[in-house]
Design a protein around this motif. Structure first.
Motif, PDB file in Angstrom:
ATOM      1  N   GLY A 124      -1.191  14.088  -4.095  1.00 52.27           N
ATOM      2  CA  GLY A 124      -1.920  15.248  -4.586  1.00 52.27           C
ATOM      3  C   GLY A 124      -1.613  16.515  -3.820  1.00 52.27           C
ATOM      4  N   MET A 125      -2.430  17.509  -4.075  1.00 44.47           N
ATOM      5  CA  MET A 125      -2.227  18.819  -3.467  1.00 44.47           C
ATOM      6  C   MET A 125      -2.717  18.869  -2.019  1.00 44.47           C
ATOM      7  N   VAL A 126      -3.381  17.807  -1.593  1.00 37.10           N
ATOM      8  CA  VAL A 126      -3.830  17.703  -0.197  1.00 37.10           C
ATOM      9  C   VAL A 126      -2.959  16.669   0.503  1.00 37.10           C
ATOM     10  N   ALA A 127      -2.284  17.061   1.558  1.00 39.88           N
ATOM     11  CA  ALA A 127      -1.318  16.185   2.235  1.00 39.88           C
ATOM     12  C   ALA A 127      -1.962  14.912   2.754  1.00 39.88           C
ATOM     13  N   ALA A 128      -3.245  14.972   3.106  1.00 46.25           N
ATOM     14  CA  ALA A 128      -3.921  13.814   3.686  1.00 46.25           C
ATOM     15  C   ALA A 128      -3.984  12.636   2.719  1.00 46.25           C
ATOM     16  N   ILE A 129      -3.925  12.897   1.415  1.00 43.54           N
ATOM     17  CA  ILE A 129      -3.981  11.815   0.430  1.00 43.54           C
ATOM     18  C   ILE A 129      -2.779  10.891   0.604  1.00 43.54           C
ATOM     19  N   HIS A 130      -1.603  11.466   0.657  1.00 41.62           N
ATOM     20  CA  HIS A 130      -0.379  10.688   0.843  1.00 41.62           C
ATOM     21  C   HIS A 130      -0.371  10.016   2.215  1.00 41.62           C
ATOM     22  N   GLU A 131      -0.738  10.749   3.229  1.00 43.56           N
ATOM     23  CA  GLU A 131      -0.703  10.214   4.591  1.00 43.56           C
ATOM     24  C   GLU A 131      -1.638   9.030   4.749  1.00 43.56           C
ATOM     25  N   SER A 132      -2.847   9.133   4.192  1.00 40.17           N
ATOM     26  CA  SER A 132      -3.810   8.046   4.284  1.00 40.17           C
ATOM     27  C   SER A 132      -3.329   6.822   3.513  1.00 40.17           C
ATOM     28  N   ALA A 133      -2.760   7.035   2.341  1.00 41.40           N
ATOM     29  CA  ALA A 133      -2.261   5.921   1.532  1.00 41.40           C
ATOM     30  C   ALA A 133      -1.146   5.178   2.265  1.00 41.40           C
ATOM     31  N   ARG A 135      -0.729   4.913   5.469  1.00 39.65           N
ATOM     32  CA  ARG A 135      -1.328   4.115   6.546  1.00 39.65           C
ATOM     33  C   ARG A 135      -1.923   2.826   5.995  1.00 39.65           C
ATOM     34  N   ASP A 136      -2.588   2.911   4.854  1.00 45.38           N
ATOM     35  CA  ASP A 136      -3.181   1.711   4.252  1.00 45.38           C
ATOM     36  C   ASP A 136      -2.107   0.712   3.841  1.00 45.38           C
ATOM     37  N   ILE A 137      -1.029   1.202   3.232  1.00 46.14           N
ATOM     38  CA  ILE A 137       0.041   0.303   2.802  1.00 46.14           C
ATOM     39  C   ILE A 137       0.703  -0.366   4.006  1.00 46.14           C
ATOM     40  N   LYS A 138       0.864   0.378   5.079  1.00 49.97           N
ATOM     41  CA  LYS A 138       1.428  -0.209   6.303  1.00 49.97           C
ATOM     42  C   LYS A 138       0.491  -1.283   6.849  1.00 49.97           C
ATOM     43  N   ARG A 139      -0.802  -1.001   6.832  1.00 48.37           N
ATOM     44  CA  ARG A 139      -1.795  -1.991   7.293  1.00 48.37           C
ATOM     45  C   ARG A 139      -1.734  -3.261   6.454  1.00 48.37           C
ATOM     46  N   LEU A 140      -1.410  -3.121   5.185  1.00 44.18           N
ATOM     47  CA  LEU A 140      -1.333  -4.271   4.272  1.00 44.18           C
ATOM     48  C   LEU A 140       0.069  -4.865   4.220  1.00 44.18           C
ATOM     49  N   CYS A 141       0.880  -4.557   5.214  1.00 43.62           N
ATOM     50  CA  CYS A 141       2.235  -5.114   5.321  1.00 43.62           C
ATOM     51  C   CYS A 141       3.083  -4.789   4.091  1.00 43.62           C
ATOM     52  N   GLY A 142       2.942  -3.558   3.608  1.00 44.20           N
ATOM     53  CA  GLY A 142       3.777  -3.090   2.512  1.00 44.20           C
ATOM     54  C   GLY A 142       3.291  -3.426   1.129  1.00 44.20           C
ATOM     55  N   ARG A 143       2.098  -3.984   1.010  1.00 43.11           N
ATOM     56  CA  ARG A 143       1.598  -4.399  -0.310  1.00 43.11           C
ATOM     57  C   ARG A 143       0.997  -3.197  -1.050  1.00 43.11           C
ATOM     58  N   GLY A 144       1.883  -2.386  -1.565  1.00 37.69           N
ATOM     59  CA  GLY A 144       1.497  -1.208  -2.325  1.00 37.69           C
ATOM     60  C   GLY A 144       2.737  -0.414  -2.674  1.00 37.69           C
ATOM     61  N   VAL A 145       2.588   0.516  -3.602  1.00 37.49           N
ATOM     62  CA  VAL A 145       3.675   1.407  -4.006  1.00 37.49           C
ATOM     63  C   VAL A 145       3.164   2.830  -3.851  1.00 37.49           C
ATOM     64  N   THR A 146       3.881   3.643  -3.119  1.00 36.18           N
ATOM     65  CA  THR A 146       3.455   5.024  -2.935  1.00 36.18           C
ATOM     66  C   THR A 146       4.266   5.938  -3.859  1.00 36.18           C
ATOM     67  N   THR A 147       3.581   6.879  -4.476  1.00 32.47           N
ATOM     68  CA  THR A 147       4.204   7.799  -5.426  1.00 32.47           C
ATOM     69  C   THR A 147       4.293   9.195  -4.808  1.00 32.47           C
ATOM     70  N   ILE A 148       5.443   9.817  -4.990  1.00 29.23           N
ATOM     71  CA  ILE A 148       5.664  11.169  -4.489  1.00 29.23           C
ATOM     72  C   ILE A 148       5.957  12.087  -5.672  1.00 29.23           C
ATOM     73  N   LYS A 149       5.273  13.199  -5.727  1.00 34.17           N
ATOM     74  CA  LYS A 149       5.494  14.141  -6.825  1.00 34.17           C
ATOM     75  C   LYS A 149       6.812  14.905  -6.615  1.00 34.17           C
ATOM     76  N   PRO A 150       7.357  15.494  -7.671  1.00 33.38           N
ATOM     77  CA  PRO A 150       8.656  16.172  -7.560  1.00 33.38           C
ATOM     78  C   PRO A 150       8.551  17.561  -6.932  1.00 33.38           C
ATOM     79  N   TRP A 151       8.057  17.584  -5.682  1.00 29.58           N
ATOM     80  CA  TRP A 151       7.998  18.835  -4.937  1.00 29.58           C
ATOM     81  C   TRP A 151       9.416  19.338  -4.668  1.00 29.58           C
ATOM     82  N   ASN A 152       9.544  20.446  -3.926  1.00 31.44           N
ATOM     83  CA  ASN A 152      10.878  20.855  -3.502  1.00 31.44           C
ATOM     84  C   ASN A 152      11.452  19.775  -2.574  1.00 31.44           C
ATOM     85  N   MET A 153      12.777  19.746  -2.444  1.00 31.87           N
ATOM     86  CA  MET A 153      13.417  18.620  -1.759  1.00 31.87           C
ATOM     87  C   MET A 153      13.004  18.511  -0.294  1.00 31.87           C
ATOM     88  N   GLU A 154      12.762  19.622   0.353  1.00 30.69           N
ATOM     89  CA  GLU A 154      12.330  19.563   1.760  1.00 30.69           C
ATOM     90  C   GLU A 154      11.018  18.795   1.882  1.00 30.69           C
TER      91      GLU A 154
END
Length: 340
Positions: A124-133, A135-154
């Motif tokens: 989302g438009m708040v960076a903490a959403i991606h960052e928190s997700a 951390r959760d996926i790492k805690r679950l040993c990768g059991r999740g898929v993270t989505t990234i929106k088509p922001w600028n490449m940087e």
């Protein structure tokens, strides 16, 4: 609890837009955005739902007795049911104040993992959403898929580096999200990506041993470009009608896309899939698995993690029943010959 019971429990917890309908067919939410509605006329979400209802199945109960195996493979992980929870970018804005986005992601990730499936987290438009997700996926040993929106490449590459550290089951980009009204003029900017830019993202994923999935493919031409870009999977998706009005239903374009690239990439589909029967229809039309989003939001507002697990269980039972009635012992046995 079944879905109708969860929806009834959710109605007192929702914001003004989602009505937590007993059948999530897009009619009541219409074009309300913010809210779970669709863009413009608000009819694409309804068209998605109705298209699955037009797909009829062939019964065949002349076969040996079996208990249907509803499991599928997803990039080397075995899922108990060919359904994963689709991503949301801002559940509080669109569904109501009960859940903060970070807590919602934790809820669906935990529940899906316990039920033998996976949740996809939004960006989302708040960076903490991606960052928190992440951390959760790492805690679950990768059991999740993270989505990234088509922001600028940087921005994309910075978010990608963070996500890869969690070693998720896959990383996705909802390539069509550039059409979301609330991203217009936002910084960092979001927009289309060239095949060269997508190849750069895919290469970074592959270097880390992580599959890359493009979400938002709605044509054979787009599917070919996804393959050219190095994507390992695609999601046939019109974003529930939230990015463009006047587009076809996903069920209507799925067969041609699956025929074109199904042997080259994993083909997923979303949009209006609400029952295990719908999941059967999707697999028969060529999908390897499905994403379901809005009903899981309702399930969390009605019953939290228990609601998510119960709805996944309901979908698995409905799919299993349809498989037994149509003579498909495993999900690999489901094919177009089982459709009328």
């Amino acid at each position: 609890m079944d879905y109708k019971e969860m929806a009834a429990a959710a109605r007192g917890n929702m914001g003004p837009w989602c009505k937590a309908c007993p059948v999530c067919n897009g009619r009541a939410c219409g074009s309300h955005m913010p809210g779970p509605g669709a863009k413009g006329t608000g009819t694409v979400a309804t068209r998605n739902y109705e298209a699955w209802q037009r797909v009829l199945v062939q019964m065949d109960t002349i076969h040996d007795r079996f208990e249907a195996d509803t499991s599928v493979d997803f990039f080397g992980r075995r899922l108990s049911v060919p359904v994963m929870i689709g991503p949301l970018g801002d559940v509080k804005l669109h569904y109501g104040d009960k859940w903060e986005m970070e807590d919602y992601n934790s809820c669906i990730l935990n529940a899906a993992s316990e039920a033998g499936s996976l949740a996809w987290t939004g960006d989302g438009m708040v960076a903490a959403i991606h960052e928190s997700a992440v951390r959760d996926i790492k805690r679950l040993c990768g059991r999740g898929v993270t989505t990234i929106k088509p922001w600028n490449m940087e921005t994309v590459m910075a978010k990608l580096e963070l996500a890869l550290d969690a070693r998720p089951a896959a990383i996705a980009m909802d390539i069509d999200a550039a059409g979301l009204p609330f991203l217009k003029g936002f910084e960092p900017p979001a927009g289309p990506k060239t095949t060269f830019e997508l190849a750069r993202i895919a290469d970074a994923c592959h270097a880390a041993g992580t599959p890359f999935v493009l979400k938002g493919v709605m044509s054979v031409r787009g599917a070919r470009k996804a393959v050219e870009s190095g994507a390992d999977g695609i999601v046939v998706s019109n974003h529930g009608g939230r990015v463009q009005d006047g587009v076809p239903a996903t069920a209507d374009v799925l067969p041609a896309i699956a025929d074109e690239v199904g042997e080259k990439v994993t083909v997923l589909v979303d949009g209006g899939i609400r029952t295990g029967l719908d999941v059967f229809r999707a697999l028969a039309l060529g999908a390897d698995a499905c994403l379901v989003c809005r009903p899981f939001a309702v399930a969390t507002y009605g019953a939290g993690e228990e609601g998510v697990r119960d709805y996944l269980g309901q979908l698995a039972r409905e799919l299993g029943d349809t498989m037994e009635m149509c003579g498909a012992e495993t999900t690999k046995d489901i094919d177009r010959a089982m459709l009328a």
